[in-house]
Design an enzyme around this catalytic site. Structure first.
Site, mmCIF file in Angstrom:
data_model
loop_
_atom_site.group_PDB
_atom_site.id
_atom_site.type_symbol
_atom_site.label_atom_id
_atom_site.label_comp_id
_atom_site.label_asym_id
_atom_site.label_seq_id
_atom_site.Cartn_x
_atom_site.Cartn_y
_atom_site.Cartn_z
ATOM 1 N N CYS A 1 5.906 -10.281 37.416
ATOM 2 C CA CYS A 1 7.090 -11.014 36.955
ATOM 3 C C CYS A 1 8.369 -10.274 37.365
ATOM 4 O O CYS A 1 8.500 -9.066 37.149
ATOM 5 C CB CYS A 1 7.031 -11.177 35.441
ATOM 6 N N ASP B 1 13.537 -8.932 19.021
ATOM 7 C CA ASP B 1 12.956 -8.357 20.225
ATOM 8 C C ASP B 1 13.002 -6.831 20.162
ATOM 9 O O ASP B 1 13.264 -6.160 21.153
ATOM 10 C CB ASP B 1 13.725 -8.860 21.456
ATOM 11 N N CYS C 1 7.390 -20.175 40.499
ATOM 12 C CA CYS C 1 7.487 -18.723 40.279
ATOM 13 C C CYS C 1 7.448 -17.978 41.616
ATOM 14 O O CYS C 1 6.464 -18.080 42.359
ATOM 15 C CB CYS C 1 6.345 -18.245 39.385
#
Length: 359
Positions: A221, A141, A205
């Site tokens: 998000c 990452d 969500c």
């Protein structure tokens, strides 16, 4: 360096065995062809779904062309490592208590970047002991790498509708890392998807960031808002964040496949500093020195004290009203940071507008 086919097959088998010995849950191998993902990624960027994450676009096609990112690369060794910490307080209990701070399960222990990079480096050194000097580069990452696409091609799982990688035997509570290499290893077969008609992640969500199956608008998000976004959190989204002060796990918590998830065997990912069960008020009282001391070696350290306070101010604004909450916010009404002051003012206004909640 020359390797026969049989030798390469034996080497691939050994790499997978060594990976397990080093604490990885699974190792897979794939080629560098991401042409199927390239157009999807380009469209995602064109829609602006990456928000302020400029690094997602600035490397051009290197993200989807591993051989251009690291010349000479012909294979990617993809690895996953479980991170769900044992003995952590139940996630739903924490999120349902507005006095507590919810921190994404992956960040309760040590910084995964360092842990995985160290293990991948050790795996690379094991390979070098067998074959001699070879070309490789380790990623966790930390560069323009399409980790989920590569892991899917390597047979570690499939991309879920929340865009995370899913495994039939391990759910999604794991980290991914890669070794780009010039070794022409045999590749593993990719897996097909097993989400079926399920829309649990989309439905749950909090900010409706999963705008379509397999597509996330990062600008909505909560993980992006609390970690990647360095500026003000858009006001309409603040009430939806609840007490999530670092990341969000809702889509994983609701996923049926996570009944197969495994607790981590890595002590580095066990809960540190009681972050699984701590009050917003306690965290909001930390000065910068305390933050740096407590968060040293944690992924949270990277966002810095100011952004940490911004996030907690939003959590306090969403908390049940009480004299203690109001007092905690008042203590930072004149914080040196304009960013913190803005979010504190919003939080105080939430309580002033709606009165004492649960009174």
């Amino acid at each position: 360096m020359s390797q026969t086919l049989n030798n390469l097959e034996d080497l691939a088998a050994d790499i997978k065995r060594w990976g397990i010995e080093l604490g990885f849950g699974q190792i897979g191998i794939t080629d560098t062809d991401l042409s199927a993902a390239e157009e999807r990624h380009r469209q995602w960027i064109e829609k602006g779904f990456h928000g302020a994450m400029d690094y997602m676009a600035k490397h051009g096609d290197k993200r989807t062309r591993p051989h251009e990112l690291v010349p000479g690369t012909v294979r990617i060794i993809s690895a996953r490592m479980d991170y769900m910490p044992p003995h952590a307080r139940d996630s739903d209990e924490v999120m349902s208590n507005s006095e507590l701070a919810y921190i994404s399960r992956y960040a309760l222990g040590r910084d995964y970047h360092k842990v995985l990079r160290n293990r991948l480096q050790k795996l690379s050194e094991k390979i070098a002991e067998r074959v001699g000097e070879f070309g490789y580069r380790v990623f966790t990452d930390s560069a323009p790498v399409l980790e989920v696409e590569l892991a899917q091609k390597a047979g570690l799982g499939w991309r879920g509708k929340h865009t995370l990688l899913l495994s039939r035997t391990a759910g999604s509570w794991f980290f991914l890392g890669e070794i780009y290499t010039d070794l022409p290893l045999p590749i593993d077969a990719p897996l097909g998807g097993h989400c079926g008609k399920c829309t649990a992640c989309i439905d749950i969500c909090p900010t409706q960031a999963i705008v379509a199956p397999y597509e996330v608008d990062a600008r909505r998000c909560i993980s992006y808002l609390t970690i990647e976004l360095k500026e003000s959190i858009p006001e309409p989204l603040r009430p939806l964040i609840g007490n999530r002060v670092y990341g969000c796990d809702d889509c994983q918590l609701t996923c049926p496949w996570n009944r197969f998830a495994k607790m981590t065997q890595q002590a580095d990912f066990h809960v540190r500093n009681g972050l699984d069960n701590v009050s917003l008020i306690e965290l909001f009282a930390w000065d910068e020195a305390t933050f740096q001391e407590k968060m040293a070696g944690s992924a949270i350290y990277r966002i810095g004290h100011t952004q940490w306070l911004r996030n907690i101010a939003v959590g306090l604004g969403n908390a049940a009203s009480s004299p203690a909450v109001i007092n905690a916010l008042e203590q930072r009404r004149h914080d040196p940071s304009a960013l913190v002051r803005e979010h504190v003012a919003w939080a105080l206004n939430q309580h002033a507008t709606y009165g004492l909640k649960n009174a």
